[in-house]
Enzyme design. Structure first.
Site, PDB file in Angstrom:
ATOM      1  N   ARG A  40      47.636  46.847  38.236  1.00 15.29           N
ATOM      2  CA  ARG A  40      46.419  47.357  38.862  1.00 15.29           C
ATOM      3  C   ARG A  40      46.666  48.576  39.745  1.00 15.29           C
ATOM      4  NH1 ARG A  40      42.735  42.001  40.268  1.00 15.29           N
ATOM      5  NH2 ARG A  40      42.702  41.193  38.136  1.00 15.29           N
ATOM      6  N   ASP A 149      30.195  42.735  49.466  1.00 13.28           N
ATOM      7  CA  ASP A 149      31.471  42.530  48.788  1.00 13.28           C
ATOM      8  C   ASP A 149      32.502  43.453  49.418  1.00 13.28           C
ATOM      9  OD1 ASP A 149      32.381  41.010  46.109  1.00 13.28           O
ATOM     10  OD2 ASP A 149      33.519  42.876  46.289  1.00 13.28           O
TER      11      ASP A 149
END
Length: 281
Positions: A40, A149
């Site tokens: 990632r 979020d």
């Protein structure tokens, strides 16, 4: 054919990055996650023009590292969601939770619901659909759903309210017709839902900018990534942030623990009611 060489991540560099992730978000990265972390973050190194993780760690720790820390958290967080995931929660919301809150709103009271890890918005919009179906004239009253979020990219996607046909598979056709409009090859959330929603970036591990309390909090499948201390602290903070009688919905593999568990009573599968005394509402 040339094969691109990927930067390697030493144990010390992994530990430095894992500590930053934990300090900033409460998320625990074990050694088993090293490969996932590299997969990632390699893209972040390419974007930044960095060839090795030593320079990346220096950037994260430096005076200008705060923005890259945000982007790193965005890269390492997992976003798995769906409309009406764990459907029993929305059934409880409709049958048990909303009727007294609707009565409160009709009498002029303030009602607030919070999707505390909304990802790309499916959970928050599922809450909104449930509210609108039970309370068709909700726009006339003081009821809002906050969706937050840690990942700014997910918040941005959620706020657009545009979803592919594949992501809507399994959604009741009546709901699809009622709450979405066709938009090219996708579908867009209608204004009737947008009007009762507010979206914001928020790190649950840091300060919360709330002056008032909530009636309902959804925070599902989040603390499974936290260590015990961070998890128990979050339960405590949710207890403090809910009105007595307020509702907390958590993930199917999660359970309340620590001192906060005495401040809730079980109302259904992974559905809790806050019981902490407080001053009058």
């Amino acid at each position: 054919m040339l094969v691109e060489t990927q930067p390697s991540l030493t144990p010390d560099q992994f530990n430095r990055i894992a500590k930053i992730v934990h300090d900033d978000s409460g998320i625990v990265l074990t050694e088993a996650k090293r490969g996932l972390l590299m997969a990632r973050l390699n893209r972040r190194l390419r974007v930044l023009g960095l060839s090795e993780y030593g320079a990346y760690c220096t950037l994260l720790d430096g005076p200008d590292g705060s923005e890259e820390r945000r982007k790193m958290l965005s890269a390492v967080t997992t976003n798995v969601t769906a409309f009406f995931r764990e459907a029993h929660h929305f059934e409880s919301l409709a049958s048990q939770v909303l009727p007294p809150l609707i009565e409160t709103a009709r009498k002029g009271g303030r009602v607030r619901l919070w999707s505390a890890a909304c990802s790309s918005g499916e959970e928050a919009y599922s809450i909104a659909m449930t509210v609108l179906e039970a309370f068709p004239d909700v726009a006339r009253y003081d009821l809002l759903i906050l969706a937050t979020d840690i990942d700014p990219l997910m918040v941005e996607k959620a706020e657009t309210g545009i979803y592919s046909e594949a992501s809507l598979q399994g959604l009741d056709p009546t709901r699809l017709r009622t709450h979405f409009s066709p938009s090219g090859n996708s579908y867009e959330i209608r204004a009737s839902l947008r009007n009762i929603m507010r979206f914001a970036e928020l790190n649950l591990h840091q300060d919360w900018p709330f002056a008032a309390k909530f009636d309902v909090i959804f925070c599902r499948n989040v603390v499974i990534y936290f260590d015990g201390n961070a998890r128990r602290l979050l339960w405590q903070r949710f207890s403090n942030q809910l009105h007595p009688g307020g509702h907390l919905f958590i993930g199917h593999s999660e359970r309340l623990d620590g001192s906060a568990s005495a401040m809730f009573r079980l109302a259904g599968p992974t559905h809790y009611i806050a019981t902490t005394p407080e001053s009058a509402r």
